[in-house]
Write an enzyme that holds these catalytic residues in place. Structure first.
Site, mmCIF file in Angstrom:
data_model
loop_
_atom_site.group_PDB
_atom_site.id
_atom_site.type_symbol
_atom_site.label_atom_id
_atom_site.label_comp_id
_atom_site.label_asym_id
_atom_site.label_seq_id
_atom_site.Cartn_x
_atom_site.Cartn_y
_atom_site.Cartn_z
ATOM 1 N N THR A 10 2.507 -9.223 81.352
ATOM 2 C CA THR A 10 2.602 -10.058 82.559
ATOM 3 C C THR A 10 1.300 -10.069 83.367
ATOM 4 O O THR A 10 1.183 -10.835 84.313
ATOM 5 C CB THR A 10 3.738 -9.577 83.488
ATOM 6 O OG1 THR A 10 3.426 -8.261 83.945
ATOM 7 C CG2 THR A 10 5.078 -9.554 82.777
ATOM 8 N N LEU A 78 -2.303 -2.729 77.216
ATOM 9 C CA LEU A 78 -2.877 -3.237 78.469
ATOM 10 C C LEU A 78 -1.999 -2.865 79.655
ATOM 11 O O LEU A 78 -2.330 -3.163 80.800
ATOM 12 C CB LEU A 78 -3.014 -4.764 78.412
ATOM 13 C CG LEU A 78 -3.630 -5.350 77.141
ATOM 14 C CD1 LEU A 78 -3.792 -6.852 77.286
ATOM 15 C CD2 LEU A 78 -4.973 -4.703 76.828
ATOM 16 N N ALA A 80 -0.381 -0.805 82.592
ATOM 17 C CA ALA A 80 -0.795 0.313 83.446
ATOM 18 C C ALA A 80 -0.463 -0.018 84.892
ATOM 19 O O ALA A 80 -0.301 -1.193 85.233
ATOM 20 C CB ALA A 80 -2.301 0.560 83.338
ATOM 21 N N SER A 82 -2.438 -0.438 87.807
ATOM 22 C CA SER A 82 -3.886 -0.668 87.694
ATOM 23 C C SER A 82 -4.610 -0.794 89.027
ATOM 24 O O SER A 82 -5.817 -1.008 89.044
ATOM 25 C CB SER A 82 -4.136 -1.927 86.871
ATOM 26 O OG SER A 82 -3.628 -3.055 87.560
ATOM 27 N N SER A 127 -11.349 1.985 81.206
ATOM 28 C CA SER A 127 -11.816 1.324 82.426
ATOM 29 C C SER A 127 -13.120 1.921 82.949
ATOM 30 O O SER A 127 -13.355 3.123 82.857
ATOM 31 C CB SER A 127 -10.732 1.490 83.480
ATOM 32 O OG SER A 127 -11.249 1.257 84.765
ATOM 33 N N GLU A 129 -13.606 2.542 85.872
ATOM 34 C CA GLU A 129 -13.247 3.515 86.910
ATOM 35 C C GLU A 129 -13.428 4.944 86.400
ATOM 36 O O GLU A 129 -13.518 5.877 87.189
ATOM 37 C CB GLU A 129 -11.787 3.363 87.326
ATOM 38 C CG GLU A 129 -11.443 2.457 88.490
ATOM 39 C CD GLU A 129 -12.197 2.638 89.795
ATOM 40 O OE1 GLU A 129 -12.848 1.672 90.216
ATOM 41 O OE2 GLU A 129 -12.133 3.713 90.413
ATOM 42 N N TYR A 151 -6.081 6.891 89.412
ATOM 43 C CA TYR A 151 -6.123 5.878 88.347
ATOM 44 C C TYR A 151 -7.216 6.224 87.342
ATOM 45 O O TYR A 151 -6.988 6.224 86.126
ATOM 46 C CB TYR A 151 -6.372 4.501 88.972
ATOM 47 C CG TYR A 151 -6.690 3.421 87.978
ATOM 48 C CD1 TYR A 151 -5.691 2.831 87.207
ATOM 49 C CD2 TYR A 151 -7.999 2.983 87.796
ATOM 50 C CE1 TYR A 151 -5.989 1.831 86.289
ATOM 51 C CE2 TYR A 151 -8.306 1.989 86.884
ATOM 52 C CZ TYR A 151 -7.301 1.414 86.136
ATOM 53 O OH TYR A 151 -7.605 0.433 85.224
ATOM 54 N N LYS A 155 -6.839 7.204 83.379
ATOM 55 C CA LYS A 155 -7.512 6.430 82.327
ATOM 56 C C LYS A 155 -8.368 7.332 81.426
ATOM 57 O O LYS A 155 -8.495 7.076 80.229
ATOM 58 C CB LYS A 155 -8.382 5.325 82.953
ATOM 59 C CG LYS A 155 -7.591 4.102 83.403
ATOM 60 C CD LYS A 155 -7.111 3.270 82.221
ATOM 61 C CE LYS A 155 -6.350 2.032 82.652
ATOM 62 N NZ LYS A 155 -5.755 1.286 81.526
ATOM 63 N N HIS A 181 -12.802 -7.195 85.646
ATOM 64 C CA HIS A 181 -12.749 -8.566 85.139
ATOM 65 C C HIS A 181 -11.653 -9.301 85.882
ATOM 66 O O HIS A 181 -10.581 -8.780 86.121
ATOM 67 C CB HIS A 181 -12.570 -8.590 83.627
ATOM 68 C CG HIS A 181 -11.563 -7.629 83.094
ATOM 69 N ND1 HIS A 181 -11.765 -6.269 83.101
ATOM 70 C CD2 HIS A 181 -10.347 -7.830 82.570
ATOM 71 C CE1 HIS A 181 -10.703 -5.675 82.579
ATOM 72 N NE2 HIS A 181 -9.817 -6.583 82.268
ATOM 73 N N ARG A 186 -5.713 -13.097 88.512
ATOM 74 C CA ARG A 186 -5.835 -11.747 89.055
ATOM 75 C C ARG A 186 -4.827 -11.566 90.182
ATOM 76 O O ARG A 186 -4.592 -12.503 90.960
ATOM 77 C CB ARG A 186 -7.267 -11.586 89.597
ATOM 78 C CG ARG A 186 -7.652 -10.183 90.027
ATOM 79 C CD ARG A 186 -7.612 -9.212 88.907
ATOM 80 N NE ARG A 186 -8.688 -8.227 88.989
ATOM 81 C CZ ARG A 186 -8.573 -6.982 88.522
ATOM 82 N NH1 ARG A 186 -7.443 -6.568 87.965
ATOM 83 N NH2 ARG A 186 -9.609 -6.165 88.578
HETATM 84 P P1 GDP Z 1 -11.241 -1.890 91.649
HETATM 85 O O1 GDP Z 1 -12.679 -1.813 91.310
HETATM 86 O O2 GDP Z 1 -10.355 -1.836 90.465
HETATM 87 O O3 GDP Z 1 -10.846 -0.911 92.696
HETATM 88 O O4 GDP Z 1 -11.033 -3.391 92.224
HETATM 89 P P2 GDP Z 1 -10.752 -3.957 93.710
HETATM 90 O O5 GDP Z 1 -10.917 -5.438 93.590
HETATM 91 O O6 GDP Z 1 -9.461 -3.456 94.250
HETATM 92 O O7 GDP Z 1 -11.920 -3.326 94.610
HETATM 93 C C1 GDP Z 1 -13.262 -3.593 94.356
HETATM 94 C C2 GDP Z 1 -14.117 -3.070 95.494
HETATM 95 O O8 GDP Z 1 -13.891 -3.871 96.646
HETATM 96 C C3 GDP Z 1 -13.799 -1.634 95.926
HETATM 97 O O9 GDP Z 1 -15.026 -0.948 96.056
HETATM 98 C C4 GDP Z 1 -13.153 -1.778 97.279
HETATM 99 O O10 GDP Z 1 -13.436 -0.683 98.145
HETATM 100 C C5 GDP Z 1 -13.827 -3.034 97.788
HETATM 101 N N1 GDP Z 1 -13.063 -3.709 98.850
HETATM 102 C C6 GDP Z 1 -13.521 -4.034 100.080
HETATM 103 N N2 GDP Z 1 -12.550 -4.620 100.801
HETATM 104 C C7 GDP Z 1 -11.444 -4.666 100.010
HETATM 105 C C8 GDP Z 1 -10.115 -5.152 100.220
HETATM 106 O O11 GDP Z 1 -9.752 -5.644 101.287
HETATM 107 N N3 GDP Z 1 -9.251 -5.023 99.164
HETATM 108 C C9 GDP Z 1 -9.640 -4.482 97.964
HETATM 109 N N4 GDP Z 1 -8.763 -4.405 96.958
HETATM 110 N N5 GDP Z 1 -10.883 -3.997 97.754
HETATM 111 C C10 GDP Z 1 -11.774 -4.095 98.762
#
Ligand code: GDP
Length: 328
Positions: A10, A78, A80, A82, A127, A129, A151, A155, A181, A186
């Site tokens: 999904t 795939l 998780a 996430s 990942s 991460e 997380y 991983k 990605h 998303r």
């Molecule tokens: P991740 O790399 O899997 O954690 O993907 P995210 O899209 O959740 O976050 C990417 C980066 O964006 C991280 O470094 C967050 O700290 C930063 N970030 C800044 N503001 C936001 C927010 O409002 N929401 C999320 N999700 N991330 C944020």
């Protein structure tokens, strides 16, 4: 006709990978959790060719049943929990699903294969991460792992279990270390989609502002549709191995905002963006930037969609979607 079983059907990657495999003539099975899962409808509407099988990564008996039903040549894990921020609030559940779930599936594949390690090829969604507090820039397959979130730790467990099943049982098990990605599919909790949805709504006068966390965070962002191609290529290799899949470029949240707002004709996004510590991370990962040289040289893989094209694709999709939702 080759057969594939995908967990995490999904999610954005499950949907893109299904489309890719169906276009190559595969019979595709998707593992889906629970009774009356509303996401059944999403999968049926998006990829009607996929057959859904009920099961859960935390329940090994359901995985064995799913394997017996699907009789797959290839298994793509795939599935998780996430979302990194959520993993801090639900660390044990994340360990069960994102970490131990990988072992459940590897063990289910081993039992199902009855000692024939060539029966099933396995892909693990590892990942970036896992690099967390990065020990080398750019990160490659050999870079020391230093995860900075529940997380990321989960991983790492899945990654090394995959390597162990390859080395100990001779399984064709590969691990793709995918950097962030994104796509119009998303989830809205991730920052790229949060921004593309908000920018679309602001441009249509449906929303006033956007609240974010750390604007200086940087990521190596690619297009999910390109990345599923790398997964498939890994399983077509004579030998299983691990590969970094990335663009080799890094961009900040500020650049993301520049491109997204400019695309809808708004200059000076600072007026619309607020910051709130709620969206900051307890520990942030450092400069994530991947070196995709091995994927390029061995798999012949390269990304097709660059960062500006990715952001504009997402914004354009969300402008259409928000306009339709608002009945305009
Ligand atoms: P991740 O790399 O899997 O954690 O993907 P995210 O899209 O959740 O976050 C990417 C980066 O964006 C991280 O470094 C967050 O700290 C930063 N970030 C800044 N503001 C936001 C927010 O409002 N929401 C999320 N999700 N991330 C944020």
């Amino acid at each position: 006709m080759p057969r594939a079983l995908i967990t995490g059907i999904t999610g954005q990657d499950g949907l893109y990978l299904s489309e890719l495999l169906l276009s190559k003539g595969y019979e595709v099975f998707g593992l889906i959790r629970g009774q009356n899962n509303p996401k059944h409808d999403l999968v049926r509407a998006t990829v009607p060719g996929v057959q859904l099988v009920t099961g859960d990564l935390t329940d090994m008996s359901s995985l064995i049943r799913a394997l017996e039903f699907a009789q797959p040549d290839e298994v793509y894990n795939l599935g998780a929990i996430s979302f990194v921020a959520y993993s801090w609030e639900n660390a044990l559940l994340t360990s069960e699903v994102t970490g131990k779930g990988v072992l459940n599936l590897l063990e289910a594949v081993r039992l199902y294969s009855h000692g024939d390690a060539s029966k099933v090829r396995f892909y693990q969604a590892s990942s970036s991460e896992m690099f967390g507090k990065v020990q080398e820039v750019p990160q490659r397959e050999t870079t020391l792992l230093w995860p900075r979130s529940p997380y990321g730790v989960a991983k790492v467990f899945g990654h090394y279990m995959t390597i162990n099943y390859r080395e100990s049982y001779g399984m064709h098990a590969s691990s793709g270390i995918l950097f962030n990605h994104e796509s119009p599919r998303r989830g809205p909790e991730f920052v790229t989609r949060k921004v593309s949805q908000a920018v679309a709504r602001i441009s249509l006068g449906l929303q006033e502002d956007l609240t974010l966390g750390n604007l200086d965070a940087k990521r190596d962002w690619g297009f999910a549709g390109d990345y599923v191609e790398a997964m498939w290529r890994m399983l077509q290799q004579p030998e299983a191995d691990d590969y970094v899949v990335a663009t080799g470029e890094t961009h900040s949240i500020r650049e993301l905002l520049d491109i997204a707002f400019t695309h809808v004709g708004i200059e000076g996004w600072e007026r619309y963006v607020k910051q709130d510590p709620r969206f900051m991370r307890p520990a942030e990962v450092d400069l994530l930037i991947g070196d995709p040289a091995k994927a390029r040289d061995v798999l012949g893989w390269e990304r097709k969609v660059d960062f500006p094209a990715l952001v504009t694709m997402m914004v354009e999709h969300d402008v259409e979607e928000q306009r339709a939702l608002a009945g305009r």
